[in-house]
Motif scaffolding. Structure first.
Motif, mmCIF file in Angstrom:
data_model
loop_
_atom_site.group_PDB
_atom_site.id
_atom_site.type_symbol
_atom_site.label_atom_id
_atom_site.label_comp_id
_atom_site.label_asym_id
_atom_site.label_seq_id
_atom_site.Cartn_x
_atom_site.Cartn_y
_atom_site.Cartn_z
ATOM 1 N N ARG A 1 -4.086 40.466 -3.988
ATOM 2 C CA ARG A 1 -3.256 39.411 -3.418
ATOM 3 C C ARG A 1 -2.904 38.392 -4.487
ATOM 4 N N LEU B 1 -3.413 39.179 6.611
ATOM 5 C CA LEU B 1 -4.758 38.727 6.999
ATOM 6 C C LEU B 1 -4.929 38.689 8.516
ATOM 7 N N LEU C 1 -11.184 40.529 3.545
ATOM 8 C CA LEU C 1 -10.846 39.479 4.509
ATOM 9 C C LEU C 1 -11.526 38.168 4.126
ATOM 10 N N TRP D 1 -10.016 36.820 0.622
ATOM 11 C CA TRP D 1 -8.594 36.440 0.619
ATOM 12 C C TRP D 1 -8.269 35.328 1.602
ATOM 13 N N THR D 2 -9.225 34.977 2.488
ATOM 14 C CA THR D 2 -8.972 33.902 3.458
ATOM 15 C C THR D 2 -9.433 32.569 2.877
ATOM 16 N N PRO E 1 -7.338 33.327 10.629
ATOM 17 C CA PRO E 1 -6.408 34.408 10.986
ATOM 18 C C PRO E 1 -6.367 34.722 12.485
ATOM 19 N N PRO F 1 -2.118 30.061 4.801
ATOM 20 C CA PRO F 1 -2.877 31.113 4.097
ATOM 21 C C PRO F 1 -2.564 31.173 2.601
ATOM 22 N N VAL G 1 -13.859 34.089 10.003
ATOM 23 C CA VAL G 1 -13.574 35.529 9.870
ATOM 24 C C VAL G 1 -14.764 36.400 10.261
#
Ligand code: PHB
Ligand code: FE
Length: 335
Positions: free
Chosen positions: A33, A60, A126, A129-130, A136, A146, A158
């Motif tokens: 990402r 996401l 997850l 990248w969050t 999400p 995001p 998450v």
């Protein structure tokens, strides 16, 4: 290191590594990402390099559902290219395998993974990248952005576990998050939903066994969107009410028939052939409407304002194989 991963990002002048995100590999798929996008790269069946790009927020939101639902029933398409297929002991990750144009061009790829392997990678991706402030599972108007370089995380959101009922909702000790005091305020979209509970007159001695509750009031306090949870389980009949706002983050290609009961407001559904992606129909569902999604379609819902939907699933583990053998129908009724 993969050359793609070191490409300069034109907007920020940073390499992906300097943006702080991890890159991941699953079989022949590479996932990375940057500030705005998730990039998925693979080598096609005939040996050519191929890639696909998704808005990272959309990616996401889809990834969150795939992880939280244990890959769900059948196919979870993140968009018209990327997705997973659940075989219950293993899971396919695919790019273009259910996109007629890409398949015809030979640029698709599908690889099968043991469920533990793909779950582990998806969970790590997850979480990594969050960013802080982005949830999400929340409606876009109810959470932060995001985008950007890696800043913090939102592990609590998450990894939020499905709330397990201790008892039927409404009975003493149910512990369900369904009051202000239990940390579940009424959502702004449901300010007009009455909060009164049904009157009960059990025979003496049965006060702790007879129950009823206001499902609308219960749902009006849901903190997440597009997340069907069980309210009743009778054998394989799962009643999964949920609250919806904005877009279902996946295009679901179920491996069985499922039913929708629109409990309030409106959802518009786009339905397409699940193998090719060819559009089939749009279904506009208003409060009180019911529809069944046949097992041959993929569907994605659009909810302009927060609404209540009851998803009814047949959870039989044999059903998918009965349909494959032709012993159970792909449609709810034949006219
Ligand atoms: C579906 O794929 O049928 C589905 C998923 C999540 C929802 C509603 C419907 O919240
Ligand atoms: Fe579905």
């Amino acid at each position: 290191m993969n050359a793609r991963i070191d490409l300069k990002n034109m907007a920020s002048g940073l390499t992906d590594a300097e943006m702080g995100y991890r890159s991941f590999q699953l079989g022949s798929f590479q996932l990375r990402r940057d500030e705005y996008f998730a990039h998925i790269a693979w080598t096609t069946r005939d040996g050519r390099p191929m890639s696909h790009t998704m808005d990272v927020g959309d990616f996401l939101r889809a990834l969150m559902r795939d992880v939280a639902w244990g890959f769900f029933y059948g196919g979870v398409n993140f968009d018209h290219v990327i997705g997973t297929v659940n075989h219950y002991k293993s899971v396919d990750l695919q790019a273009g395998a259910f996109n007629e144009t890409m398949k015809a061009a030979g640029v698709d790829l599908l690889e099968n993974f043991p469920v533990d392997q793909i779950r582990e990678v998806f969970e790590q991706m997850l979480d990594d990248w969050t960013n802080e402030g982005f949830d999400p599972f929340a409606a876009p108007l109810e959470t932060g952005s995001p985008y950007g370089r890696k800043h913090g995380n939102n592990t609590a959101a998450v990894t939020r576990a499905r709330e397990l009922a201790q008892r039927c909702v409404g009975l003493n000790g149910d512990l369900a998050l369904r009051t202000d005091e239990r940390g579940a305020p009424v959502n702004r979209g449901f300010a007009d939903v009455e909060q009164d509970e049904p009157e009960l007159h059990p025979e003496p001695g049965f006060e702790n066994e007879v129950h009823a509750f206001n499902l609308f009031a219960f749902l009006s306090r849901s903190q997440v969107t597009w997340n069907p949870s069980f309210t009743s389980v009778v054998k394989y009949s799962y009643m999964c009410p949920t609250t919806e706002e904005h877009i279902l983050p996946i295009m679901h290609a179920n491996d069985r028939v499922e039913w929708f009961f629109q409990l309030s407001d409106e959802i518009q559904w786009d339905c397409a052939d699940k193998l090719t992606g060819k559009p089939l129909v749009r279904v506009i569902m208003k409060a009180g409407d019911m529809a069944a999604m046949p097992a041959y379609c993929r569907h994605q819902g659009f909810s302009p304002k927060r609404s209540m939907l009851l998803v009814w699933e047949n959870g039989s583990p044999n059903l998918v194989y009965e349909i494959q053998k032709g012993d159970a129908p792909e449609v709810p009724v034949k006219f």
